[in-house]
Design a protein around this motif. Sequence first.
Motif, PDB file in Angstrom:
ATOM      1  N   ARG A 142      16.342  50.476  -0.550  1.00 35.38           N
ATOM      2  CA  ARG A 142      16.681  49.493  -1.591  1.00 35.38           C
ATOM      3  C   ARG A 142      17.981  49.927  -2.270  1.00 35.38           C
ATOM      4  O   ARG A 142      18.058  50.091  -3.487  1.00 35.38           O
ATOM      5  CB  ARG A 142      15.546  49.380  -2.613  1.00 35.38           C
ATOM      6  CG  ARG A 142      14.212  48.951  -2.064  1.00 35.38           C
ATOM      7  CD  ARG A 142      14.223  47.567  -1.485  1.00 35.38           C
ATOM      8  NE  ARG A 142      14.557  46.540  -2.478  1.00 35.38           N
ATOM      9  CZ  ARG A 142      14.603  45.238  -2.205  1.00 35.38           C
ATOM     10  NH1 ARG A 142      14.373  44.818  -0.971  1.00 35.38           N
ATOM     11  NH2 ARG A 142      14.904  44.373  -3.145  1.00 35.38           N
TER      12      ARG A 142
ATOM     13  N   HIS B 200      11.377  42.481   8.996  1.00 35.96           N
ATOM     14  CA  HIS B 200      12.047  42.449   7.698  1.00 35.96           C
ATOM     15  C   HIS B 200      13.517  42.078   7.843  1.00 35.96           C
ATOM     16  O   HIS B 200      14.186  42.474   8.808  1.00 35.96           O
ATOM     17  CB  HIS B 200      11.953  43.828   7.029  1.00 35.96           C
ATOM     18  CG  HIS B 200      10.557  44.333   6.855  1.00 35.96           C
ATOM     19  ND1 HIS B 200       9.694  43.825   5.918  1.00 35.96           N
ATOM     20  CD2 HIS B 200       9.867  45.303   7.521  1.00 35.96           C
ATOM     21  CE1 HIS B 200       8.535  44.465   5.996  1.00 35.96           C
ATOM     22  NE2 HIS B 200       8.610  45.358   6.970  1.00 35.96           N
TER      23      HIS B 200
ATOM     24  N   LYS C 117       5.675  46.238   1.285  1.00 35.24           N
ATOM     25  CA  LYS C 117       5.667  45.677   2.638  1.00 35.24           C
ATOM     26  C   LYS C 117       6.355  46.617   3.627  1.00 35.24           C
ATOM     27  O   LYS C 117       5.855  46.856   4.734  1.00 35.24           O
ATOM     28  CB  LYS C 117       6.369  44.319   2.657  1.00 35.24           C
ATOM     29  CG  LYS C 117       5.618  43.196   1.970  1.00 35.24           C
ATOM     30  CD  LYS C 117       6.402  41.911   2.103  1.00 35.24           C
ATOM     31  CE  LYS C 117       5.719  40.755   1.389  1.00 35.24           C
ATOM     32  NZ  LYS C 117       6.488  39.499   1.527  1.00 35.24           N
ATOM     33  N   VAL C 118       7.519  47.142   3.228  1.00 39.31           N
ATOM     34  CA  VAL C 118       8.250  48.036   4.113  1.00 39.31           C
ATOM     35  C   VAL C 118       7.459  49.332   4.331  1.00 39.31           C
ATOM     36  O   VAL C 118       7.398  49.853   5.450  1.00 39.31           O
ATOM     37  CB  VAL C 118       9.648  48.339   3.529  1.00 39.31           C
ATOM     38  CG1 VAL C 118      10.355  49.410   4.346  1.00 39.31           C
ATOM     39  CG2 VAL C 118      10.488  47.060   3.489  1.00 39.31           C
TER      40      VAL C 118
ATOM     41  N   ALA D 262       6.415  41.318   7.154  1.00 36.74           N
ATOM     42  CA  ALA D 262       7.368  40.623   6.287  1.00 36.74           C
ATOM     43  C   ALA D 262       6.836  39.269   5.821  1.00 36.74           C
ATOM     44  O   ALA D 262       7.282  38.748   4.793  1.00 36.74           O
ATOM     45  CB  ALA D 262       8.694  40.432   7.010  1.00 36.74           C
TER      46      ALA D 262
ATOM     47  N   ARG E 299       8.494  44.132  -2.057  1.00 33.11           N
ATOM     48  CA  ARG E 299       9.214  44.436  -0.818  1.00 33.11           C
ATOM     49  C   ARG E 299       9.008  45.891  -0.405  1.00 33.11           C
ATOM     50  O   ARG E 299       8.865  46.201   0.781  1.00 33.11           O
ATOM     51  CB  ARG E 299      10.712  44.169  -0.994  1.00 33.11           C
ATOM     52  CG  ARG E 299      11.071  42.743  -1.394  1.00 33.11           C
ATOM     53  CD  ARG E 299      10.719  41.753  -0.326  1.00 33.11           C
ATOM     54  NE  ARG E 299      11.054  40.392  -0.719  1.00 33.11           N
ATOM     55  CZ  ARG E 299      10.763  39.301  -0.030  1.00 33.11           C
ATOM     56  NH1 ARG E 299      10.130  39.414   1.111  1.00 33.11           N
ATOM     57  NH2 ARG E 299      11.081  38.103  -0.472  1.00 33.11           N
TER      58      ARG E 299
ATOM     59  N   SER F 147      -0.786  41.188   0.613  1.00 33.31           N
ATOM     60  CA  SER F 147      -0.302  42.507   0.173  1.00 33.31           C
ATOM     61  C   SER F 147      -1.402  43.278  -0.541  1.00 33.31           C
ATOM     62  O   SER F 147      -1.589  44.479  -0.321  1.00 33.31           O
ATOM     63  CB  SER F 147       0.911  42.344  -0.745  1.00 33.31           C
ATOM     64  OG  SER F 147       2.015  41.820  -0.041  1.00 33.31           O
TER      65      SER F 147
ATOM     66  N   ASP G  22      14.545  42.476   2.541  1.00 32.95           N
ATOM     67  CA  ASP G  22      13.655  43.600   2.265  1.00 32.95           C
ATOM     68  C   ASP G  22      14.364  44.951   2.279  1.00 32.95           C
ATOM     69  O   ASP G  22      14.015  45.858   1.535  1.00 32.95           O
ATOM     70  CB  ASP G  22      12.512  43.638   3.299  1.00 32.95           C
ATOM     71  CG  ASP G  22      11.625  42.405   3.221  1.00 32.95           C
ATOM     72  OD1 ASP G  22      11.785  41.619   2.273  1.00 32.95           O
ATOM     73  OD2 ASP G  22      10.781  42.232   4.113  1.00 32.95           O
TER      74      ASP G  22
ATOM     75  N   ARG H 227       9.642  41.561  -7.540  1.00 32.10           N
ATOM     76  CA  ARG H 227       9.839  41.219  -6.127  1.00 32.10           C
ATOM     77  C   ARG H 227      10.234  42.467  -5.327  1.00 32.10           C
ATOM     78  O   ARG H 227       9.794  42.655  -4.188  1.00 32.10           O
ATOM     79  CB  ARG H 227      10.901  40.130  -5.980  1.00 32.10           C
ATOM     80  CG  ARG H 227      10.957  39.527  -4.570  1.00 32.10           C
ATOM     81  CD  ARG H 227      12.095  38.533  -4.450  1.00 32.10           C
ATOM     82  NE  ARG H 227      11.845  37.326  -5.191  1.00 32.10           N
ATOM     83  CZ  ARG H 227      11.269  36.232  -4.687  1.00 32.10           C
ATOM     84  NH1 ARG H 227      10.868  36.232  -3.440  1.00 32.10           N
ATOM     85  NH2 ARG H 227      11.091  35.165  -5.418  1.00 32.10           N
TER      86      ARG H 227
ATOM     87  N   ARG I 158      15.244  38.304  -1.111  1.00 34.45           N
ATOM     88  CA  ARG I 158      14.601  37.926   0.145  1.00 34.45           C
ATOM     89  C   ARG I 158      15.006  38.832   1.308  1.00 34.45           C
ATOM     90  O   ARG I 158      14.600  38.590   2.438  1.00 34.45           O
ATOM     91  CB  ARG I 158      14.917  36.459   0.456  1.00 34.45           C
ATOM     92  CG  ARG I 158      14.151  35.496  -0.454  1.00 34.45           C
ATOM     93  CD  ARG I 158      14.696  34.074  -0.381  1.00 34.45           C
ATOM     94  NE  ARG I 158      13.845  33.152  -1.114  1.00 34.45           N
ATOM     95  CZ  ARG I 158      13.844  33.000  -2.429  1.00 34.45           C
ATOM     96  NH1 ARG I 158      14.664  33.727  -3.184  1.00 34.45           N
ATOM     97  NH2 ARG I 158      13.037  32.119  -3.011  1.00 34.45           N
TER      98      ARG I 158
END
Length: 508
Positions: A502, A215, A476-477, A436, A473, A443, A386, A469, A384
């Motif tokens: 975040r 990431h 994904k993390v 990532a 993210r 996903s 993460d 988005r 973009r």
Amino acid sequence: MLAKVFSGAVYGVDAYTVEIEVNSGHGEPKTLIVGLPDAAVKESEHRVNTALLNSGFLPPKGRVTINLAPANIKKEGPSFDLPIALGMLAAEGDIKPDLLSRACVIGELALSGAIRPVRGVLPITLAARDAGRKAIIVPAENAAEAAVVAGIKVFAMKNLREAADFLNLTLTLNPHVVDLTETFNAHNKTLADFEDVKGQEYAKRAIEVAVAGGHNILMIGSPGTGKTMLAKRIPSLLPPMTLEEALETTKIHSIAGKLDAHESLIAVRPFHSPHHTVSDAGLLGGGTHPMPGSVSLAHNGVLFLDELPEFNRNVLEVLRQPLEDGEVTIARAAASVTFPCRFMLVAAMNPTPDGYFPDDPRSTSSPRQIQNYQNKISGPLLDRIDIHIEVPSVDYQKLAGLEKGEPSSAIRKRIIAAREIQQARYEKDKHVHCNADMQPKQSRKYCHPSDDAKQLLKTAVSEMNFSARAYDRILKVARTIADLDGEELIGTAHIAEAIQYRTLDRTR
């Protein structure tokens, strides 16, 4: 008499074989070079003739025609000096053609006859081997670089006379050999270690998660909190390079002329940090003859952008396509070349224009100034990245303490274990190397939160106004955090930790 010599030239990150035909005949003393040579190649006539004289040879007395094939591709640079000189000697009968016909030759000549190093030796050696050449003759300073290629003999030459004697079998030389295992081990010992970092456990944990899943990460903190120190130690956490990755990375640095003298292989993932005054051409690559930029020099490694808001906004915006595609295409009137650029983006910035957090009494920045400062980074670029975290100051007790932090080797073991889980998961998805890289399709397939985790994520999205988005993210993390824990199902703790990464979404 006609003689043929094989050489090579670089196009993008690859190379192609160049056949050099030298015809020496009667007529007025003149040398004519054809086959789309650039100025540097045309000037080789003067370097070669002077080098021949100073090496004890007589240049051809008649008309010499030199053809560089294929004739429809422009030939650039001084690397054709040595093959042209040897071709002239072969055409005059001063060199036996047997070994010369089976070898590839590259090198620039000094007026004294000494052979100077050139760029792009590694890709040319690979192209020569693939074309069936049994040996390659290179400048002595480039020998280590060429010797990493298996299946072709590499002979290092210091001067023109030595090359001629070798081809005439009056001088015996052993092929240059490089121990790749020793090269990898030697490079890995020089990396800066995370045990030197005192405190900053939260930032180190975020970096561990970022590296484990590939990431991009943004660190926000006042000057002196250790953002750069943390960033420079990230290569020590990255999984070891494979030989294929090392060759690909070395090719790029060879073409750009960034390899140190006698350096054989880049065995450690690169860490590239351009200054904030860099142009878009410097970042992406460019020039009349396109060369790799910072994003390609960081291929298979880390691109570190310190003082992120100080970069020109136009320069930052051109990063969006390389971050998505993992490659950059540079189009010019004469040619269009593509350079690979799969890297982990690590960025750092101050929280405010004056460097202090807004709640710090020393901060004099107004809310409007802070907003304008942060808005220098566009939303699409920020999306973009993460992970974005705050890096606070370290208190005195931790700074003065003698206790060392967790070493990179221990963190790296956990990261490698998580990466192995991801490799097995994405074995059938060729374009996905780590979490990532997941697209929405992957996903939905691989990110399965528990019921409680779903509820937490729903609450966070609605109350914190996360974008679609940002939601992607976070998933994904969280997937990466679960992989570090060895869990297939994404739990509440994984989602909660991912939400904490975040920072800018929670403050905007």
